[in-house]
Design an enzyme around this catalytic site. Sequence first.
Site, PDB file in Angstrom:
ATOM      1  CB  CYS A  79      22.686  20.993  69.801  1.00  0.00           C
ATOM      2  SG  CYS A  79      24.330  21.266  69.084  1.00  0.00           S
ATOM      3  CG  HIS A 167      20.092  21.988  65.718  1.00  0.00           C
ATOM      4  ND1 HIS A 167      19.781  22.810  66.778  1.00  0.00           N
ATOM      5  CD2 HIS A 167      21.447  21.915  65.676  1.00  0.00           C
ATOM      6  CE1 HIS A 167      20.906  23.229  67.356  1.00  0.00           C
ATOM      7  NE2 HIS A 167      21.924  22.699  66.706  1.00  0.00           N
ATOM      8  CD  GLU A 169      16.218  23.238  66.362  1.00  0.00           C
ATOM      9  OE1 GLU A 169      17.218  23.879  66.722  1.00  0.00           O
ATOM     10  OE2 GLU A 169      16.065  22.025  66.610  1.00  0.00           O
ATOM     11  CB  SER A 221       1.555  51.863  63.290  1.00  0.00           C
ATOM     12  OG  SER A 221       1.400  50.468  63.082  1.00  0.00           O
ATOM     13  N   GLY A 223      -0.044  49.153  60.659  1.00  0.00           N
ATOM     14  CA  GLY A 223       0.616  47.863  60.488  1.00  0.00           C
ATOM     15  C   GLY A 223      -0.225  46.727  61.048  1.00  0.00           C
ATOM     16  CB  VAL A 224      -0.042  43.062  60.467  1.00  0.00           C
ATOM     17  CG1 VAL A 224       1.351  42.706  60.958  1.00  0.00           C
ATOM     18  CG2 VAL A 224      -0.986  41.888  60.688  1.00  0.00           C
ATOM     19  CG  ASP A 225       2.883  43.453  64.868  1.00  0.00           C
ATOM     20  OD1 ASP A 225       2.480  42.417  64.309  1.00  0.00           O
ATOM     21  OD2 ASP A 225       4.083  43.748  64.961  1.00  0.00           O
TER      22      ASP A 225
END
Length: 509
Positions: A79, A167, A169, A221, A223-225
């Site tokens: 683009c 685009h 993507e 935490s 959480g996943v991270d």
Amino acid sequence: MQETIYILDFGSQYTQLIARRIRELNVYCEIHPYNHIPELDNTVKGVILSGSPYSVRDGNAPVADISKIKGFYPVLGICYGAQFLAQRYGGEVKPSKSREYGRAKLRYVDQSSIIFKDVQNGKQVWMSHADTIMRLPDNYRIIGSTDDIDVGAFAVKGEQTYGLQFHPEVYHTEQGSLILENFLVKVCGCSRTWTADSFIESTIHDLQKTIGNEKVVLGLSGGVDSSVAALLLHRAVGKQLSGIFVDNGLLRKGEFKKVLDTYKDFGLNVIGVDAAERFLSDLKDVVDPEQKRKIIGRIFIEIFEKEAKKIKDVRWLAQGTIYPDVIESVSVKGPSAKIKSHHNVGGLPEIMNLKVIEPLKLLFKDEVRKIGESLGLDKSILIRHPFPGPGLAVRIVGEITADKVRMLQEADDLFINGLIESGLYHEVWQAGVILLPVQSVGIMGDERTYEYVVALRAVTSTDGMTADWARLPYDFLSSVSNEIINKVKGINRVVFDISSKPPATIEWE
């Protein structure tokens, strides 16, 4: 040697999507601002120029110095990137007679061009531009056109340089992945070895080399991270890692014990800190959401620092920072890139004189989940919905009290378990209950009640940047509403939030 594709970001809303599509093709890539290009070496296999909200005709349009790139490395302009390659080297870009936005058809494809190998005529592509390339430089040739745009794609003679007005993507471009794959494999010569297992292997090696025999502390935490970061570090340095999991009293019902037990089952060295009373005491009478966040952040740092200092000779602070956090800190609008700190426990590295290590900083969220799956992370953590850092503090609108936390935990537990039991949990990106600072009249038995109102919030999304409200079945909503009202003392009314983001946000505070 890690093969790399550089994406030069001109500010497009699709830049991260380009990166995700390339990663899905098992090729490692990095996003860099157009005005802050790192040195290129033999590990860089090619460069992609992104789109942009600007027009190349604007006086303040972003201009990249690609004099050491074009003609030396494979280049793909998308683009704005394609228009930049055309205008910068002698072509002409003008406003489109009819702005082409959305779906279009490729009426001509030069299949002899390597980037269009096996790409068929008549396939749909996605356009998003108000300008068009009217004239190409002399050594450029057209390799693709649509009904409205002659220069839909081009190649540069004698170079591995290509431009696409559309685009590739985005999902709406048919065979877009094939076009990207042709560029990556046939043009750039990428071997497609970027996999979860290869990342784990190389990261563990790098962590061992970097950390050596020194000790590491990590804030967990649930959480996943942070959990995936913990497993990677544990694989790399074992007992040199200590995790600290703080219960701020604002987690989901029973979550502190459940997550702590899960961590210990994995053999992680985790310190659990019950600080619920401290957090709730300091949050008393506070109604402003930003003030809530600041108080929670401050207390967490104080508790974390206190617990971490009990561990002798700690030299590293590990964090679960992921790639979108890093990308969003990089400016593409000024003359230089400014990168902000992304310390999840801001201030601690300086206070404790610690070095920071972020094993996930190259990964997107979906990649983090793949790594977690390969590492054997418990599914209850791996596939759980996102949960706000301040916890239920930002789901209690107004003042926070122990009784309100109890009500919200119980209502949330019924809602989330209801989604799981009904097979709806994985159809929703994020869900939770909001306790409103509103009481309403109700009738239970023959008695009048005046109790709190809760709102159910459930959204569908891919990354949280935009979200739509989830169309949950009426029968399910009716059942959950009845359960909450009948089982949670203090709540007599349930409503369902049907706001999308934007204009609303996912959380209420």
